[in-house]
Design a protein around this motif. Structure first.
Motif, PDB file in Angstrom:
ATOM      1  N   ALA A 140       7.634   2.000  -6.237  1.00 39.86           N
ATOM      2  CA  ALA A 140       7.263   2.154  -4.830  1.00 39.86           C
ATOM      3  C   ALA A 140       5.834   1.680  -4.634  1.00 39.86           C
ATOM      4  N   TYR A 141       5.355   1.779  -3.402  1.00 41.36           N
ATOM      5  CA  TYR A 141       4.040   1.234  -3.062  1.00 41.36           C
ATOM      6  C   TYR A 141       2.919   1.800  -3.926  1.00 41.36           C
ATOM      7  N   TRP A 142       3.066   3.038  -4.432  1.00 44.25           N
ATOM      8  CA  TRP A 142       1.977   3.672  -5.180  1.00 44.25           C
ATOM      9  C   TRP A 142       1.820   3.154  -6.606  1.00 44.25           C
ATOM     10  N   ASN A 143       2.827   2.415  -7.118  1.00 42.67           N
ATOM     11  CA  ASN A 143       2.703   1.907  -8.493  1.00 42.67           C
ATOM     12  C   ASN A 143       2.979   0.415  -8.614  1.00 42.67           C
ATOM     13  N   LEU A 144       2.956  -0.304  -7.484  1.00 41.92           N
ATOM     14  CA  LEU A 144       3.232  -1.742  -7.552  1.00 41.92           C
ATOM     15  C   LEU A 144       2.186  -2.494  -8.368  1.00 41.92           C
ATOM     16  N   HIS A 145       0.998  -1.935  -8.492  1.00 47.40           N
ATOM     17  CA  HIS A 145      -0.035  -2.630  -9.267  1.00 47.40           C
ATOM     18  C   HIS A 145       0.313  -2.720 -10.746  1.00 47.40           C
ATOM     19  N   GLU A 146       1.274  -1.885 -11.213  1.00 45.08           N
ATOM     20  CA  GLU A 146       1.619  -1.884 -12.638  1.00 45.08           C
ATOM     21  C   GLU A 146       3.088  -2.244 -12.883  1.00 45.08           C
ATOM     22  N   ARG A 147       3.805  -2.665 -11.865  1.00 44.22           N
ATOM     23  CA  ARG A 147       5.233  -2.974 -12.024  1.00 44.22           C
ATOM     24  C   ARG A 147       5.501  -4.416 -11.594  1.00 44.22           C
ATOM     25  N   ARG A 148       6.364  -5.081 -12.352  1.00 42.87           N
ATOM     26  CA  ARG A 148       6.771  -6.459 -12.064  1.00 42.87           C
ATOM     27  C   ARG A 148       8.289  -6.529 -12.122  1.00 42.87           C
ATOM     28  N   ILE A 149       8.932  -6.813 -10.984  1.00 47.60           N
ATOM     29  CA  ILE A 149      10.385  -6.913 -10.921  1.00 47.60           C
ATOM     30  C   ILE A 149      10.778  -8.374 -11.098  1.00 47.60           C
ATOM     31  N   HIS A 150      11.740  -8.619 -11.965  1.00 49.25           N
ATOM     32  CA  HIS A 150      12.129  -9.994 -12.257  1.00 49.25           C
ATOM     33  C   HIS A 150      13.567 -10.019 -12.764  1.00 49.25           C
ATOM     34  N   GLY A 164      21.831  -8.730 -10.128  1.00 47.11           N
ATOM     35  CA  GLY A 164      22.809  -8.025 -10.952  1.00 47.11           C
ATOM     36  C   GLY A 164      22.284  -7.621 -12.306  1.00 47.11           C
ATOM     37  N   ALA A 165      21.148  -8.152 -12.688  1.00 45.99           N
ATOM     38  CA  ALA A 165      20.549  -7.784 -13.984  1.00 45.99           C
ATOM     39  C   ALA A 165      19.036  -7.735 -13.848  1.00 45.99           C
ATOM     40  N   LEU A 166      18.569  -7.151 -12.745  1.00 50.64           N
ATOM     41  CA  LEU A 166      17.136  -7.083 -12.501  1.00 50.64           C
ATOM     42  C   LEU A 166      16.439  -6.189 -13.524  1.00 50.64           C
ATOM     43  N   GLN A 167      15.213  -6.569 -13.826  1.00 54.67           N
ATOM     44  CA  GLN A 167      14.413  -5.795 -14.761  1.00 54.67           C
ATOM     45  C   GLN A 167      13.044  -5.491 -14.138  1.00 54.67           C
ATOM     46  N   CYS A 168      12.383  -4.516 -14.725  1.00 55.49           N
ATOM     47  CA  CYS A 168      11.008  -4.212 -14.353  1.00 55.49           C
ATOM     48  C   CYS A 168      10.198  -4.080 -15.635  1.00 55.49           C
ATOM     49  N   ASN A 169       9.213  -4.934 -15.781  1.00 54.06           N
ATOM     50  CA  ASN A 169       8.381  -4.946 -16.993  1.00 54.06           C
ATOM     51  C   ASN A 169       9.229  -5.060 -18.254  1.00 54.06           C
ATOM     52  N   GLY A 170      10.299  -5.857 -18.168  1.00 58.73           N
ATOM     53  CA  GLY A 170      11.125  -6.110 -19.337  1.00 58.73           C
ATOM     54  C   GLY A 170      12.187  -5.069 -19.615  1.00 58.73           C
ATOM     55  N   SER A 184       3.927  -8.667  -3.806  1.00 60.23           N
ATOM     56  CA  SER A 184       4.419  -7.388  -4.311  1.00 60.23           C
ATOM     57  C   SER A 184       5.218  -7.516  -5.599  1.00 60.23           C
ATOM     58  N   PHE A 185       5.137  -8.655  -6.270  1.00 61.47           N
ATOM     59  CA  PHE A 185       5.680  -8.815  -7.619  1.00 61.47           C
ATOM     60  C   PHE A 185       7.183  -8.523  -7.706  1.00 61.47           C
ATOM     61  N   GLY A 186       7.950  -9.095  -6.770  1.00 68.33           N
ATOM     62  CA  GLY A 186       9.397  -8.940  -6.791  1.00 68.33           C
ATOM     63  C   GLY A 186       9.924  -7.790  -5.965  1.00 68.33           C
ATOM     64  N   TYR A 187       9.057  -6.904  -5.504  1.00 67.21           N
ATOM     65  CA  TYR A 187       9.476  -5.760  -4.682  1.00 67.21           C
ATOM     66  C   TYR A 187       9.763  -6.204  -3.241  1.00 67.21           C
ATOM     67  N   GLY A 188       8.985  -7.151  -2.736  1.00 68.28           N
ATOM     68  CA  GLY A 188       9.115  -7.591  -1.349  1.00 68.28           C
ATOM     69  C   GLY A 188      10.490  -8.097  -0.971  1.00 68.28           C
ATOM     70  N   PRO A 189      11.107  -9.012  -1.748  1.00 68.92           N
ATOM     71  CA  PRO A 189      12.444  -9.482  -1.385  1.00 68.92           C
ATOM     72  C   PRO A 189      13.478  -8.364  -1.320  1.00 68.92           C
ATOM     73  N   LEU A 190      13.332  -7.349  -2.184  1.00 70.78           N
ATOM     74  CA  LEU A 190      14.258  -6.212  -2.139  1.00 70.78           C
ATOM     75  C   LEU A 190      14.068  -5.429  -0.840  1.00 70.78           C
TER      76      LEU A 190
END
Length: 633
Positions: free
Chosen positions: A235-245, A249-255, A286-292
């Protein structure tokens, strides 16, 4: 989502058997579209789990069937201090304050071969992307609770720095998972007691609604698992440390697998801003959060969700303190304008639900009878009637309530008559009796009619009609004069209507009000069909009748034969009639719960009743009820 449970393939078996999962969320009516999206995502991830929505609002104004979710009303939780909480809390506070009671109900609902399921709460603005494997495994391995921290690393230079979470809480309570154990249940009861009065935002005192209290959970329970998995609660409070990629169907966050995203504070307007709580992150950074967020926003604002999202909150958006720091933008209360006049009326859709309330609240009902008895003077002092003070919601102030023993049907053990509380408690100012004042109270409180609303009421020569006509210029009233004038015609300036065959065009009214009239109609099923016809889509029928709420069939006192003869099954009973004060109006029946069948057959899919009692307003006596039916849109 199936109500029965079966082992999910991802769960690690304990003793050869996986533990069942139960999920729930809490929301007001306008958040039901969000809850439905959460439900749909959970069905993909956990197809065999049970999912329940606890509605922190009135259970009306929508059709639950198309939503495809199990929805439980607020009253099902059996919260002893519910009325006080509704009066004092804003929407954010009340929705979070009931959480421990929901957990206790979920524990109690466990059935079958697995009486100790794991129960998981998720905020309604969450979307699940894959099974919550780590949560299930932790609980199966013996954890009594699973929490997700707001951040996983020091956040000295982030938009929300470390000290922010010292004030708001280390863990985000948009998610919490609990194992059904006696120790957990005891903590839930403690939590519930604290949240009756202290589910508020008071940062100087270290309180942030339900959330900050859970900083104490590791001190109160053994085996509290803090889940430090980057794929949870993004969420918005931890986007500085999370990367969605990753691919769809097989999304990951920080691997690691993406489990769920929390769209807290989402802005539904098509803007680049992600959350009303953050000014740093936008769709583009937003490192992948925005499109969601964009995809979720498009689904949430689809035309089919518009009406649900616009349903007003039935209680007090800003609470007794007049503010809601967590949900700005609703400066004015959307419901009844004076919190001190709020009437807590419970809903019942079935006889079983109503009788279940009587059983569960037996001690409270006994206290009510004692309160009433204490008001009644003994001996000769009050034989001609008595007065007591109460707030009249029609007049808008405290007045003397004039009470008599006229038509008293029973006595107290000492021989003192029990007042006919329903009919003979009248406000000394407006003159309206108990049932009429309560009916108007609920009409204004629950439905908020506009001054230009088109309203039909089945009376015209009454004080109530005079009071309403001064406030609603599009009000139409009538009485029944039989064949003295044609239907729709005037007799001495009063409109003549037969409820079984109304003269109005179809879809003429937004509201149809009828108070103690239908018992005088020989064929009420015809009247209900006419009510359905003359109401516009979404229009509401609201009525009171003498009713035996402890039985299903109506008591048929008299019948109208095809040849026009009156057949009396019981001694004739006549009620007051403004058209014929001397002769009165014959009572054909006392209704039972079969009137709900008549309403459904007429086309109203989900009729219900409000039942109520209030010392503050002088709404006394058992079985006080007001029936409501809405025409589908």
């Amino acid at each position: 989502m199936k109500h029965e449970t079966a082992p999910a393939s991802h769960l690690r078996a304990v003793g050869g058997k996986a533990t069942a999962l139960r999920f729930f969320t809490i929301c007001a009516r306008n958040f039901l579209p969000s809850a439905r999206l959460l439900c749909e995502s959970l069905r993909q991830a956990h197809p065999d789990a049970v999912f329940t929505v606890y509605l922190c609002d009135r259970d009306m104004g929508y059709d639950p069937v198309p939503l495809g979710m199990r929805i439980e009303p607020l009253e099902a939780l059996g919260i002893p201090a519910l009325e006080r909480m509704i009066r004092s809390y804003n929407i954010t506070e009340l929705c979070t304050a009931i959480k421990p009671y929901c957990f206790l109900r979920e524990f109690a609902q466990a059935q079958g071969d697995d009486p100790t399921p794991h129960v998981i709460y998720l905020d309604p603005d969450i979307e699940v992307f894959s099974p919550l494997t780590e949560v299930a495994e932790a609980l199966d391995a013996g954890a009594q609770a699973v929490l997700t921290p707001h951040v996983l690393h020091p956040a000295e230079r982030a938009e929300f720095e470390d000290d922010h979470f010292l004030r708001f809480g280390a863990y985000n309570l948009g998610f919490i998972a609990l194992r059904n154990t006696p120790e957990v249940a005891e903590v839930m009861r403690w939590w519930g007691r604290r949240l009756v009065d202290q589910c508020i935002i008071d940062l100087p005192r270290g309180i942030f609604v339900d959330q900050k209290w859970m900083d104490l959970l590791p001190a109160f329970l053994d085996d509290v698992h803090v889940l430090r998995h980057p794929g949870y609660n993004i969420a918005y409070w931890n986007l500085h440390e999370r990367r969605i990629h990753g691919p769809e169907g097989a999304l990951q966050c920080n691997g690691q697998p993406l489990r769920f995203v929390h769209y807290s504070g989402i802005i539904l307007e098509d803007t680049d801003q992600l959350s009303r709580h953050s000014r740093v992150f936008h769709v583009s950074n937003s490192f992948g959060y925005g499109p969601l967020v964009q995809r979720y926003r498009a689904r949430l604002t689809a035309p089919g969700n518009r009406r649900l999202r616009n349903l007003p909150y039935a209680f007090f958006w800003n609470g007794a303190r007049g503010k809601n720091a967590h949900s700005p933008g609703a400066e004015a209360d959307t419901a009844w304008s004076r919190p001190e006049t709020f009437l807590l009326a419970r809903q019942a859709f079935t006889m079983e639900q109503y009788l279940g309330f009587l059983t569960a609240e037996a001690s409270e009902i006994e206290n009510r009878r004692a309160t009433e008895a204490a008001l009644v003077p003994r001996g000769e002092e009050g034989r001609n009637g008595f007065h007591f003070s109460a707030y009249c919601a029609v007049c808008g102030g405290r007045h003397s309530m004039v009470t008599s023993f006229l038509y008293s049907g029973e006595t107290y053990p000492d021989g003192t008559p029990v007042p006919n509380w329903r009919e003979h408690v009248a406000c000394a100012s407006c003159g309206l009796p108990n049932r009429v004042r309560a009916s108007m109270h609920l009409f204004l409180q629950e439905f908020e009619p506009r001054s230009d609303s088109r309203i039909y009421i089945t009376e015209q020569k009454t004080r109530l009609f005079g009071w309403l006509s001064g406030r609603f210029p599009n009000l139409t009233g009538s009485e029944y004069f039989g064949n003295r004038v044609p239907k729709g015609g005037l007799f001495e300036g009063v409109r003549n209507e037969n409820f079984e065959d109304l003269s109005f065009q179809s879809e003429s009214f937004e509201f149809l009000l009828s108070f103690d009239v239908l018992e005088h109609v020989p064929h009420p099923e015809r009247a209900f069909a006419e009510a359905f016809r003359v109401l516009e889509p979404g229009g509401r029928l609201m009525f009171s009748v003498p009713a035996h709420l402890d039985r299903y069939p109506s008591t048929i006192r008299a019948e109208l034969a095809p040849d026009g003869r009156i057949i009396h099954n019981l001694p004739a009973e006549y009620h007051g009639n403004p058209v014929d004060p001397e002769g009165g109006a014959l009572c054909f029946r006392y209704f039972g719960w079969d009137l709900m069948d008549m309403l459904r057959e007429a086309g109203f899919p989900r009729p219900f009743l409000f039942h109520y009692w209030s010392r503050e307003f002088g709404y006394f006596g058992p079985g006080q009820a007001l029936f409501v039916a809405e025409k589908p849109r």
